[in-house]
Design a protein around this motif. Structure first.
Motif, PDB file in Angstrom:
ATOM      1  N   TYR A 111       0.810  -1.220   0.000  1.00  0.00           N
ATOM      2  CA  TYR A 111       0.000   0.000   0.000  1.00  0.00           C
ATOM      3  C   TYR A 111       0.847   1.276   0.000  1.00  0.00           C
ATOM      4  O   TYR A 111       0.341   2.359  -0.272  1.00  0.00           O
ATOM      5  CB  TYR A 111      -0.904   0.022   1.239  1.00  0.00           C
ATOM      6  CG  TYR A 111      -1.729  -1.224   1.420  1.00  0.00           C
ATOM      7  CD1 TYR A 111      -2.836  -1.460   0.611  1.00  0.00           C
ATOM      8  CD2 TYR A 111      -1.410  -2.159   2.397  1.00  0.00           C
ATOM      9  CE1 TYR A 111      -3.598  -2.604   0.774  1.00  0.00           C
ATOM     10  CE2 TYR A 111      -2.169  -3.305   2.568  1.00  0.00           C
ATOM     11  CZ  TYR A 111      -3.258  -3.529   1.749  1.00  0.00           C
ATOM     12  OH  TYR A 111      -4.009  -4.668   1.907  1.00  0.00           O
ATOM     13  N   SER A 112       2.108   1.140   0.290  1.00  0.00           N
ATOM     14  CA  SER A 112       2.964   2.283   0.597  1.00  0.00           C
ATOM     15  C   SER A 112       3.311   3.142  -0.616  1.00  0.00           C
ATOM     16  O   SER A 112       3.881   2.664  -1.595  1.00  0.00           O
ATOM     17  CB  SER A 112       4.265   1.773   1.238  1.00  0.00           C
ATOM     18  OG  SER A 112       5.237   2.792   1.275  1.00  0.00           O
ATOM     19  N   GLY A 113       3.005   4.428  -0.526  1.00  0.00           N
ATOM     20  CA  GLY A 113       3.474   5.362  -1.536  1.00  0.00           C
ATOM     21  C   GLY A 113       4.970   5.562  -1.463  1.00  0.00           C
ATOM     22  O   GLY A 113       5.638   5.765  -2.481  1.00  0.00           O
ATOM     23  N   THR A 114       5.510   5.515  -0.244  1.00  0.00           N
ATOM     24  CA  THR A 114       6.958   5.634  -0.067  1.00  0.00           C
ATOM     25  C   THR A 114       7.691   4.566  -0.865  1.00  0.00           C
ATOM     26  O   THR A 114       8.626   4.853  -1.625  1.00  0.00           O
ATOM     27  CB  THR A 114       7.331   5.478   1.429  1.00  0.00           C
ATOM     28  OG1 THR A 114       6.655   6.473   2.186  1.00  0.00           O
ATOM     29  CG2 THR A 114       8.833   5.605   1.647  1.00  0.00           C
ATOM     30  N   MET A 115       7.264   3.312  -0.689  1.00  0.00           N
ATOM     31  CA  MET A 115       7.930   2.217  -1.382  1.00  0.00           C
ATOM     32  C   MET A 115       7.595   2.184  -2.867  1.00  0.00           C
ATOM     33  O   MET A 115       8.417   1.773  -3.691  1.00  0.00           O
ATOM     34  CB  MET A 115       7.593   0.887  -0.716  1.00  0.00           C
ATOM     35  CG  MET A 115       8.404   0.612   0.528  1.00  0.00           C
ATOM     36  SD  MET A 115      10.195   0.738   0.246  1.00  0.00           S
ATOM     37  CE  MET A 115      10.428  -0.552  -0.975  1.00  0.00           C
ATOM     38  N   SER A 116       6.418   2.636  -3.235  1.00  0.00           N
ATOM     39  CA  SER A 116       6.080   2.668  -4.661  1.00  0.00           C
ATOM     40  C   SER A 116       6.958   3.657  -5.420  1.00  0.00           C
ATOM     41  O   SER A 116       7.307   3.415  -6.579  1.00  0.00           O
ATOM     42  CB  SER A 116       4.604   3.013  -4.849  1.00  0.00           C
ATOM     43  OG  SER A 116       3.799   1.928  -4.441  1.00  0.00           O
ATOM     44  N   ALA A 117       7.331   4.748  -4.780  1.00  0.00           N
ATOM     45  CA  ALA A 117       8.275   5.671  -5.410  1.00  0.00           C
ATOM     46  C   ALA A 117       9.621   4.985  -5.625  1.00  0.00           C
ATOM     47  O   ALA A 117      10.243   5.110  -6.699  1.00  0.00           O
ATOM     48  CB  ALA A 117       8.445   6.920  -4.550  1.00  0.00           C
TER      49      ALA A 117
END
Length: 256
Positions: A111-117
């Motif tokens: 779910y993480s936007g941090t990790m998706s970046a």
């Protein structure tokens, strides 16, 4: 003279969040920093990209420092795409995302936007790391993490990363002297037992708040959750090839 490494910094909590401001300060001690980050919080956005609306990306000055900064109206993944294809004049040597306010261990990585970046950077061929601190407080103290973040970043710059792999780094909410070290881990097998808090507005219209609790089904001592619960920083190598390779042989037995 040797060229300084070019470091792309982004996040999902927004460009003014204390976590990214701390990360920028750390990266300024390592190389040339360019920041492209969302202009508003994008937590839980995952790997969403903007396809049905325009994107705005504008230079901005938030605090003192040699870094060059842009705020972007899009998602964390949009920010990385914009940086590589529109803003930077060469491919970054590394992309660092965070420091996230809160954990991105176990299933949270999905779910993480941090990790998706970080994953988007990896897809673009850029070595990448997502950093998270297990403290949701807006005024969290990131100082205890600075030395470890710098050391991990320098190791990636020196050694590179395996193909199609990025790092998910989670840091426990402990004083620096209480952190026992760094452990290379696997992602724990956990999930969110979710609930919706159903309410009514003053006008009688129903609305919902998503809530729930994390359930760890994994008792292994080689997981990120175990490491964090026992005072270690967890480092999980994350791949973005989502093929379940172990299932191919079984599926080939089907009569399709």
């Amino acid at each position: 003279m040797q060229e300084k490494p070019l470091i792309l910094v982004t996040n999902d909590d927004g460009i003014t969040a204390p976590g990214i401001r701390a990360l920028i300060r750390i990266m300024n001690t390592i190389g040339e920093v360019v920041v492209v980050a969302p202009d508003s919080p994008q937590s839980g956005m995952g790997h969403a990209i903007t396809v049905d609306n325009v994107l705005h990306c504008n230079p901005i000055t938030i605090d003192d420092g040699p870094q060059i900064e842009y705020n972007c109206s899009g998602t964390p993944a949009d920010c990385v795409k914009m940086a590589k294809h529109e803003i930077l004049n060469r491919v970054p040597d590394i992309c660092v995302s965070g420091i996230n306010h809160g954990a991105n261990s176990s299933i949270n990585v999905i779910y993480s936007g941090t990790m998706s970046a970080a994953v988007e950077a990896g897809i673009e061929g850029i070595p990448a790391i997502g950093f998270s601190l297990l403290d949701f407080n807006y005024h969290a103290d990131f100082k205890q993490a600075e030395e470890f973040i710098k050391k991990i970043t320098l190791n990636v710059l020196l050694n590179g990363l395996p193909d199609a792999t990025v790092l998910n780094v989670n840091i426990p909410k402990l004083k620096k002297e209480d952190i026992k070290g760094v452990k290379i881990c696997r992602q724990a097998n956990g999930y969110w037992k979710e609930d919706f808090d159903k309410r009514k507005s003053p006008f009688g219209k129903e609305y919902y708040w998503l809530s729930g609790e994390f359930v760890n089904r994994d008792k292994g001592q080689d997981t990120d959750v175990w490491a964090l619960e026992n005072g270690y920083i967890s480092v999980v190598p994350v791949q973005f090839d989502m093929t379940a390779h172990h299932a191919i042989q079984k599926l080939n037995q089907w009569e399709l």
